[in-house]
Design an enzyme around this catalytic site. Sequence first.
Site, PDB file in Angstrom:
ATOM      1  N   LEU A  34     -15.930 -54.546  32.928  1.00 53.32           N
ATOM      2  CA  LEU A  34     -16.342 -53.941  34.200  1.00 53.32           C
ATOM      3  C   LEU A  34     -14.882 -53.172  34.773  1.00 53.32           C
ATOM      4  O   LEU A  34     -14.862 -52.985  35.874  1.00 53.32           O
ATOM      5  CB  LEU A  34     -17.264 -54.486  35.332  1.00 53.32           C
ATOM      6  CG  LEU A  34     -18.528 -54.804  34.964  1.00 53.32           C
ATOM      7  CD1 LEU A  34     -19.359 -55.443  35.873  1.00 53.32           C
ATOM      8  CD2 LEU A  34     -19.455 -53.639  34.385  1.00 53.32           C
ATOM      9  N   SER A  35     -13.896 -53.248  33.789  1.00 46.44           N
ATOM     10  CA  SER A  35     -12.597 -52.796  34.512  1.00 46.44           C
ATOM     11  C   SER A  35     -12.531 -51.298  34.524  1.00 46.44           C
ATOM     12  O   SER A  35     -12.138 -50.883  35.581  1.00 46.44           O
ATOM     13  CB  SER A  35     -11.392 -53.269  33.466  1.00 46.44           C
ATOM     14  OG  SER A  35     -11.918 -52.805  32.219  1.00 46.44           O
ATOM     15  N   GLY A  37     -15.676 -49.642  33.408  1.00 42.67           N
ATOM     16  CA  GLY A  37     -17.075 -49.377  33.366  1.00 42.67           C
ATOM     17  C   GLY A  37     -17.837 -49.629  34.560  1.00 42.67           C
ATOM     18  O   GLY A  37     -17.308 -50.194  35.501  1.00 42.67           O
ATOM     19  N   TYR A 142      -1.034 -46.499  23.070  1.00 42.10           N
ATOM     20  CA  TYR A 142      -2.615 -46.479  22.632  1.00 42.10           C
ATOM     21  C   TYR A 142      -2.838 -46.051  21.437  1.00 42.10           C
ATOM     22  O   TYR A 142      -3.470 -46.871  20.653  1.00 42.10           O
ATOM     23  CB  TYR A 142      -3.297 -45.409  23.729  1.00 42.10           C
ATOM     24  CG  TYR A 142      -4.659 -44.942  23.329  1.00 42.10           C
ATOM     25  CD1 TYR A 142      -5.606 -45.949  23.938  1.00 42.10           C
ATOM     26  CD2 TYR A 142      -4.930 -43.885  22.497  1.00 42.10           C
ATOM     27  CE1 TYR A 142      -7.187 -45.657  23.522  1.00 42.10           C
ATOM     28  CE2 TYR A 142      -6.008 -43.631  22.818  1.00 42.10           C
ATOM     29  CZ  TYR A 142      -7.172 -44.401  22.872  1.00 42.10           C
ATOM     30  OH  TYR A 142      -8.683 -44.102  22.691  1.00 42.10           O
ATOM     31  N   LYS A 146      -4.585 -48.452  18.218  1.00 41.45           N
ATOM     32  CA  LYS A 146      -5.915 -47.994  17.722  1.00 41.45           C
ATOM     33  C   LYS A 146      -5.573 -47.844  16.045  1.00 41.45           C
ATOM     34  O   LYS A 146      -6.444 -48.436  15.394  1.00 41.45           O
ATOM     35  CB  LYS A 146      -6.341 -46.510  18.024  1.00 41.45           C
ATOM     36  CG  LYS A 146      -7.046 -46.401  19.416  1.00 41.45           C
ATOM     37  CD  LYS A 146      -8.400 -47.229  19.431  1.00 41.45           C
ATOM     38  CE  LYS A 146      -9.026 -47.156  20.799  1.00 41.45           C
ATOM     39  NZ  LYS A 146     -10.256 -47.842  20.899  1.00 41.45           N
ATOM     40  N   GLY A 263       4.245 -39.042  25.335  1.00 39.95           N
ATOM     41  CA  GLY A 263       3.223 -39.754  24.396  1.00 39.95           C
ATOM     42  C   GLY A 263       1.959 -38.884  24.273  1.00 39.95           C
ATOM     43  O   GLY A 263       1.312 -39.157  23.309  1.00 39.95           O
TER      44      GLY A 263
HETATM   45  P1  NAD Z   1     -14.725 -46.191  29.319  1.00 42.54           P
HETATM   46  O1  NAD Z   1     -13.169 -46.430  30.130  1.00 42.54           O
HETATM   47  O2  NAD Z   1     -15.681 -45.484  30.026  1.00 42.54           O
HETATM   48  O3  NAD Z   1     -15.153 -47.197  28.474  1.00 42.54           O
HETATM   49  C1  NAD Z   1     -14.543 -48.333  28.064  1.00 42.54           C
HETATM   50  C2  NAD Z   1     -15.311 -49.411  28.561  1.00 42.54           C
HETATM   51  O4  NAD Z   1     -14.692 -50.678  28.006  1.00 42.54           O
HETATM   52  C3  NAD Z   1     -15.358 -49.809  29.887  1.00 42.54           C
HETATM   53  O5  NAD Z   1     -17.038 -50.109  30.425  1.00 42.54           O
HETATM   54  C4  NAD Z   1     -14.628 -50.899  30.163  1.00 42.54           C
HETATM   55  O6  NAD Z   1     -15.029 -51.471  31.341  1.00 42.54           O
HETATM   56  C5  NAD Z   1     -14.498 -51.549  29.074  1.00 42.54           C
HETATM   57  N1  NAD Z   1     -13.545 -52.613  28.816  1.00 42.54           N
HETATM   58  C6  NAD Z   1     -12.224 -52.374  28.870  1.00 42.54           C
HETATM   59  N2  NAD Z   1     -11.349 -53.465  28.657  1.00 42.54           N
HETATM   60  C7  NAD Z   1     -12.267 -54.452  28.189  1.00 42.54           C
HETATM   61  C8  NAD Z   1     -12.282 -55.968  27.915  1.00 42.54           C
HETATM   62  N3  NAD Z   1     -11.114 -56.565  27.794  1.00 42.54           N
HETATM   63  N4  NAD Z   1     -13.216 -56.609  27.510  1.00 42.54           N
HETATM   64  C9  NAD Z   1     -14.571 -55.890  27.626  1.00 42.54           C
HETATM   65  N5  NAD Z   1     -14.802 -54.674  28.101  1.00 42.54           N
HETATM   66  C10 NAD Z   1     -13.635 -54.016  28.438  1.00 42.54           C
HETATM   67  O7  NAD Z   1     -14.023 -44.994  28.110  1.00 42.54           O
HETATM   68  P2  NAD Z   1     -14.944 -44.313  27.078  1.00 42.54           P
HETATM   69  O8  NAD Z   1     -14.242 -43.091  27.066  1.00 42.54           O
HETATM   70  O9  NAD Z   1     -16.388 -44.531  27.130  1.00 42.54           O
HETATM   71  O10 NAD Z   1     -14.203 -44.958  25.821  1.00 42.54           O
HETATM   72  C11 NAD Z   1     -15.104 -45.843  24.612  1.00 42.54           C
HETATM   73  C12 NAD Z   1     -14.189 -45.948  23.603  1.00 42.54           C
HETATM   74  O11 NAD Z   1     -14.010 -44.639  22.991  1.00 42.54           O
HETATM   75  C13 NAD Z   1     -12.936 -46.585  23.526  1.00 42.54           C
HETATM   76  O12 NAD Z   1     -12.816 -47.561  22.521  1.00 42.54           O
HETATM   77  C14 NAD Z   1     -11.964 -45.312  23.504  1.00 42.54           C
HETATM   78  O13 NAD Z   1     -10.629 -45.696  23.081  1.00 42.54           O
HETATM   79  C15 NAD Z   1     -12.521 -44.642  22.476  1.00 42.54           C
HETATM   80  N6  NAD Z   1     -12.390 -43.030  22.636  1.00 42.54           N
HETATM   81  C16 NAD Z   1     -12.506 -42.267  23.586  1.00 42.54           C
HETATM   82  C17 NAD Z   1     -12.357 -40.879  23.623  1.00 42.54           C
HETATM   83  C18 NAD Z   1     -12.577 -40.088  24.751  1.00 42.54           C
HETATM   84  O14 NAD Z   1     -12.316 -38.733  24.735  1.00 42.54           O
HETATM   85  N7  NAD Z   1     -13.179 -40.741  25.952  1.00 42.54           N
HETATM   86  C19 NAD Z   1     -11.832 -40.382  22.611  1.00 42.54           C
HETATM   87  C20 NAD Z   1     -11.325 -41.234  21.528  1.00 42.54           C
HETATM   88  C21 NAD Z   1     -11.853 -42.693  21.509  1.00 42.54           C
HETATM   89  C1  UD1 Z   2      -8.173 -38.443  25.348  1.00 43.97           C
HETATM   90  C2  UD1 Z   2      -8.821 -39.897  25.782  1.00 43.97           C
HETATM   91  C3  UD1 Z   2      -8.406 -40.746  24.776  1.00 43.97           C
HETATM   92  C4  UD1 Z   2      -8.545 -40.372  23.297  1.00 43.97           C
HETATM   93  C5  UD1 Z   2      -8.159 -38.828  22.966  1.00 43.97           C
HETATM   94  C6  UD1 Z   2      -8.346 -38.356  21.465  1.00 43.97           C
HETATM   95  C7  UD1 Z   2      -9.287 -40.067  28.104  1.00 43.97           C
HETATM   96  C8  UD1 Z   2      -8.838 -40.575  29.570  1.00 43.97           C
HETATM   97  N1  UD1 Z   2      -8.351 -40.203  26.998  1.00 43.97           N
HETATM   98  O1  UD1 Z   2      -6.700 -38.297  25.435  1.00 43.97           O
HETATM   99  O2  UD1 Z   2      -8.930 -42.081  25.038  1.00 43.97           O
HETATM  100  O3  UD1 Z   2      -8.288 -41.181  22.298  1.00 43.97           O
HETATM  101  O4  UD1 Z   2      -8.549 -38.149  23.958  1.00 43.97           O
HETATM  102  O5  UD1 Z   2      -7.907 -37.186  21.548  1.00 43.97           O
HETATM  103  O6  UD1 Z   2     -10.654 -39.637  27.849  1.00 43.97           O
HETATM  104  N2  UD1 Z   2      -4.507 -32.663  31.365  1.00 43.97           N
HETATM  105  C9  UD1 Z   2      -3.811 -31.700  32.445  1.00 43.97           C
HETATM  106  N3  UD1 Z   2      -4.203 -31.938  33.675  1.00 43.97           N
HETATM  107  C10 UD1 Z   2      -4.992 -32.922  34.075  1.00 43.97           C
HETATM  108  C11 UD1 Z   2      -5.401 -34.008  33.024  1.00 43.97           C
HETATM  109  C12 UD1 Z   2      -5.158 -33.592  31.690  1.00 43.97           C
HETATM  110  O7  UD1 Z   2      -3.399 -30.675  32.026  1.00 43.97           O
HETATM  111  O8  UD1 Z   2      -5.267 -33.265  35.120  1.00 43.97           O
HETATM  112  C13 UD1 Z   2      -4.001 -32.240  30.156  1.00 43.97           C
HETATM  113  C14 UD1 Z   2      -3.264 -33.237  29.322  1.00 43.97           C
HETATM  114  O9  UD1 Z   2      -1.725 -33.255  29.676  1.00 43.97           O
HETATM  115  C15 UD1 Z   2      -3.864 -33.256  27.846  1.00 43.97           C
HETATM  116  C16 UD1 Z   2      -5.154 -32.510  27.920  1.00 43.97           C
HETATM  117  O10 UD1 Z   2      -5.322 -32.255  29.034  1.00 43.97           O
HETATM  118  O11 UD1 Z   2      -2.788 -32.316  27.394  1.00 43.97           O
HETATM  119  C17 UD1 Z   2      -6.382 -33.718  27.416  1.00 43.97           C
HETATM  120  O12 UD1 Z   2      -5.915 -34.906  28.260  1.00 43.97           O
HETATM  121  P1  UD1 Z   2      -6.743 -36.164  28.448  1.00 43.97           P
HETATM  122  O13 UD1 Z   2      -8.274 -35.627  29.089  1.00 43.97           O
HETATM  123  O14 UD1 Z   2      -6.084 -37.094  29.453  1.00 43.97           O
HETATM  124  O15 UD1 Z   2      -7.065 -36.674  27.209  1.00 43.97           O
HETATM  125  P2  UD1 Z   2      -6.155 -37.184  25.868  1.00 43.97           P
HETATM  126  O16 UD1 Z   2      -4.709 -37.605  26.436  1.00 43.97           O
HETATM  127  O17 UD1 Z   2      -6.069 -36.141  24.845  1.00 43.97           O
END
Ligand code: NAD
Ligand code: UD1
Length: 295
Positions: A34-35, A37, A142, A146, A263
């Site tokens: 739940l950090s 989530g 990050y 991965k 990054g």
């Molecule tokens: P999210 O933060 O909503 O989900 C991550 C969940 O993992 C949360 O519920 C959090 O509480 C839980 N968590 C974090 N650290 C933990 C720990 N140590 N032990 C147990 N639970 C823990 O983010 P999301 O966007 O739903 O991402 C889910 C997965 O998809 C992640 O692995 C993320 O890297 C991957 N991913 C997401 C995106 C995106 O665009 N959202 C893109 C690429 C990959």
């Molecule tokens: C996101 C995911 C990451 C995933 C990756 C895959 C999140 C938080 N991160 O990273 O887990 O692995 O996609 O591609 O979901 N931006 C702005 N203004 C804002 C916020 C963002 O300009 O207020 C820009 C950022 O600089 C970036 C783009 O939008 O260029 C996307 O940013 P963000 O949604 O944080 O995603 P990623 O860094 O691509």
Amino acid sequence: MSLALVTGGAGFIGSHLVDALVASGHRVRVLDDLSTGHLDNLAHHGDRIEFVEGTICDRSICDMVADDAEIVYHLASRVSVVESVAEPERYREVVLEGTRHMLDAAAGAVVRRLVLASSCSVYGDAPPPISEDARFDPQSPYAAMKAEAEEACRAAQVSTVCPRFFNVYGARQRADSPYSGVIAIFRRFAAEGVPPTIFGDGLQTRDFIHVGDVVRGLMLAAGASSVGRGEPINFGTGVATSVRDLASLIECLPPGFEPARTGEVRHSSASTVQAWERLGFRAEIELASGLTLLD
Ligand code: NAD
Ligand code: UD1
């Protein structure tokens, strides 16, 4: 009924996966600390699912939850590129060591397959459309963690597959942190009548995929006989959208600009060939219609 374990199942993507698994008749167990989530994301399931609050950094908890699971969907992770630059050790502990714990736990149990939520960030600045055979070029802790987590999957004593998500969006994505995804942040600012901030010139591109498509792909990856050795598979649409165009689509107020974030990659869009050939998976929701499926 087979038991599916969803780590990170109280999060954005994980909770949608839980919905789909329950709807298709699976028993579901969630492990989440739940950090980021929230239990609200699962409340509608009541006691039809099992929820375990705990961390993947604790090997004994991983053993306990994996024990009788058939499939492990390993989504628990820290998820911010920017946060990882500030806290690299935390990302090593959760993204890499946590994955190793889940792999070891799965290998010691009856688990048929572990599906890792990987990320297209492992490609860094590879030229799009990016295919899975592009080499690793991580630009952030990050992304580096991965990439190492994927290698751990490929070396593991359990069947694995590594979908690489591009930028996922949809309902339940948090908008309350500077580390939140850009669509959630821009929508919040648009609703509040606040101008958004664009980092860099806004011409950087991302491949935005709706969470409904990602969940469908994850379930295909769990069942496909064509994978099982940690194969990377892109989950993207193949369509690149600039951050400026995204702000217009969301009807944001005219943005302010700040320097690009450390990054981050410049351009990103997926080759979708492998997903189709190996899983029969293709994203179906276009960004313009997906943006209407957010509440
Ligand atoms: P999210 O933060 O909503 O989900 C991550 C969940 O993992 C949360 O519920 C959090 O509480 C839980 N968590 C974090 N650290 C933990 C720990 N140590 N032990 C147990 N639970 C823990 O983010 P999301 O966007 O739903 O991402 C889910 C997965 O998809 C992640 O692995 C993320 O890297 C991957 N991913 C997401 C995106 C995106 O665009 N959202 C893109 C690429 C990959
Ligand atoms: C996101 C995911 C990451 C995933 C990756 C895959 C999140 C938080 N991160 O990273 O887990 O692995 O996609 O591609 O979901 N931006 C702005 N203004 C804002 C916020 C963002 O300009 O207020 C820009 C950022 O600089 C970036 C783009 O939008 O260029 C996307 O940013 P963000 O949604 O944080 O995603 P990623 O860094 O691509």
